[in-house]
Design an enzyme around this catalytic site. Structure first.
Site, PDB file in Angstrom:
ATOM      1  N   HIS A 207      44.389  33.296  47.306  1.00 54.42           N
ATOM      2  CA  HIS A 207      43.572  33.338  46.146  1.00 54.42           C
ATOM      3  C   HIS A 207      44.597  33.098  44.882  1.00 54.42           C
ATOM      4  O   HIS A 207      45.684  33.314  44.799  1.00 54.42           O
ATOM      5  CB  HIS A 207      42.985  34.776  46.104  1.00 54.42           C
ATOM      6  CG  HIS A 207      41.859  34.921  47.152  1.00 54.42           C
ATOM      7  ND1 HIS A 207      40.645  34.237  47.016  1.00 54.42           N
ATOM      8  CD2 HIS A 207      41.898  35.834  48.038  1.00 54.42           C
ATOM      9  CE1 HIS A 207      39.847  34.675  48.056  1.00 54.42           C
ATOM     10  NE2 HIS A 207      40.335  35.676  48.638  1.00 54.42           N
ATOM     11  N   CYS A 249      42.974  28.786  43.714  1.00 51.71           N
ATOM     12  CA  CYS A 249      42.282  28.562  42.549  1.00 51.71           C
ATOM     13  C   CYS A 249      43.364  28.553  41.321  1.00 51.71           C
ATOM     14  O   CYS A 249      44.209  29.289  41.588  1.00 51.71           O
ATOM     15  CB  CYS A 249      41.430  29.858  42.289  1.00 51.71           C
ATOM     16  SG  CYS A 249      39.853  29.685  43.386  1.00 51.71           S
TER      17      CYS A 249
END
Length: 383
Positions: A207, A249
């Site tokens: 992430h 991300c």
């Protein structure tokens, strides 16, 4: 009415032709007018501005506007200072080949796609390509927990690295501290390796934080720059390529794309090109990386690095239960042409990724994705 219909058909046909040209040949159509804008700070010499103006004129830019701005846009002018060579960095989201000058003649592979060619080139000699005859090492660090489909990307990259002859170290669900520790151990292993180490590949899958940080399995943050710097200091890789693949991300922006979705229905019916990500088709060249360190006289500390992001800066990187489109497409393209120039292959990867409509888990609205490729490679890299 006939004029309106004719004009509409002609405009739609031009859009279709442009789309087919890039899709079939992977080459941008640059037959139209070319316009350039030169922004310079007060400290930039008139000679440098004139030289850049001359380059644009030689490349067929009809209009080149020059403006002086009251801020310093560049860290410093690219020049040789006290024996240290400034390291240029390419940042690109191009989807295909871009020739601003003459098209290079490559009789052995006439359809090969490049990134930026400014003059005629002959067949590249061995000195223009990295020597990969030594050991190849790969480090795969992946957070799998709470990341749908992440395991598929790990398996695909592991199998690809094995097929390309890399010695692989794989760690899953590392904490933020473990990301740094694994990189440090990887660097130490390479430095103590007996024999030539010719290439290193590091894949980081996790992430991402709002400012592009990586999140470990413990939810803590680690800065990507710290990890890149760790490998840049590896003496065994001095002058050898270092590849970073980032599936994470880089912010929370969700790109709906721009283009033909806003056009009338009859243009879409005539197969107008699909919408594209807002940050696609960009090429930037920096004189040097901000804050870069010079490792030794004559060689930039930030040279020979290739970083590939699954998302543009500030944007979300998408994946689903089947994995990441970036990883899957990357594996397919390289497997199809494992001996090709890696920078050229990455433009092939970016094209289908940009064409995809992605359905994010937080919305029913279709989104777009775009790769960002940063390179300070000094030679061709063929795996």
């Amino acid at each position: 009415m006939a004029f309106l219909v004719s004009g509409t058909l002609q405009a739609a046909a031009q859009l279709v032709d442009a789309w087919d040209s890039l899709g079939r040949k992977g080459k941008y159509n640059v037959q139209g007018s070319r316009t350039a804008l030169i922004l310079c700070s007060p400290g930039v010499s008139a000679t440098a501005v004139a030289a850049m103006d001359g380059v644009f004129q030689a490349l067929g830019f009809e209009n080149c506007e020059k403006r002086e701005v009251p801020v310093q846009l560049f860290c410093r002018v690219a020049e040789e200072i006290a024996g240290n060579i400034i390291c240029p960095v390419f940042r690109t989201s191009l989807r295909g080949i871009l020739y601003l000058g003459h098209e290079p003649w490559r009789p052995e592979v006439t359809s090969r796609e490049g990134v930026l060619c400014l003059q005629m080139q002959s067949d590249p000699g061995p000195g223009t390509q990295y020597d990969l005859s030594g050991t190849r090492a790969a480090l795969l660090l992946a957070v799998i927990q709470d990341r749908l489909g992440a395991r598929h990307g790990v398996v695909a990259l592991r199998d690809l690295c094995q097929a390309l002859g890399f010695k692989i170290t794989l760690r899953t669900n590392p904490s933020a501290q473990a990301f740094w520790e694994e990189l440090a151990q990887f660097r130490e292993t390479l430095n103590t390796h007996k024999g030539l180490v010719s290439c290193a590949l590091v894949a980081l899958m996790a992430h991402g934080g709002p400012q592009g940080q990586l999140l470990g399995a413990d939810g803590e943050e680690v800065q990507l720059e710290v990890l890149v710097q760790e490998l840049s200091c590896c003496q065994a890789l001095h002058g050898h390529p270092k590849i970073f693949l980032l599936q994470a991300c880089r912010g929370g922006n969700r790109d709906s794309g721009v283009g033909p979705r806003a056009l009338p229905w009859h243009w879409r019916w005539l197969r107008a090109p699909p919408a594209m990500p807002t940050q696609v088709d960009v090429l930037q060249i920096q004189a040097d990386a901000p804050g870069s360190l010079i490792s030794s006289p004559g060689t930039p500390g930030q040279a020979d690095i290739l970083t590939v992001y699954a998302a543009a800066e500030g944007c979300v990187a998408y994946r689903d239960e089947k994995g990441s489109d970036f990883v899957q497409t990357l594996v397919e393209v390289i497997r199809a042409n494992p001996g090709g120039d890696l920078l050229e292959l990455l433009t092939e990867v970016n094209r289908p990724v940009c064409e995809l409509d992605v359905l994010g888990p937080d919305s029913d609205e279709l989104r777009k994705a775009c790769l960002e490729i940063r390179s300070s490679l000094r030679r061709r890299l063929c795996l």
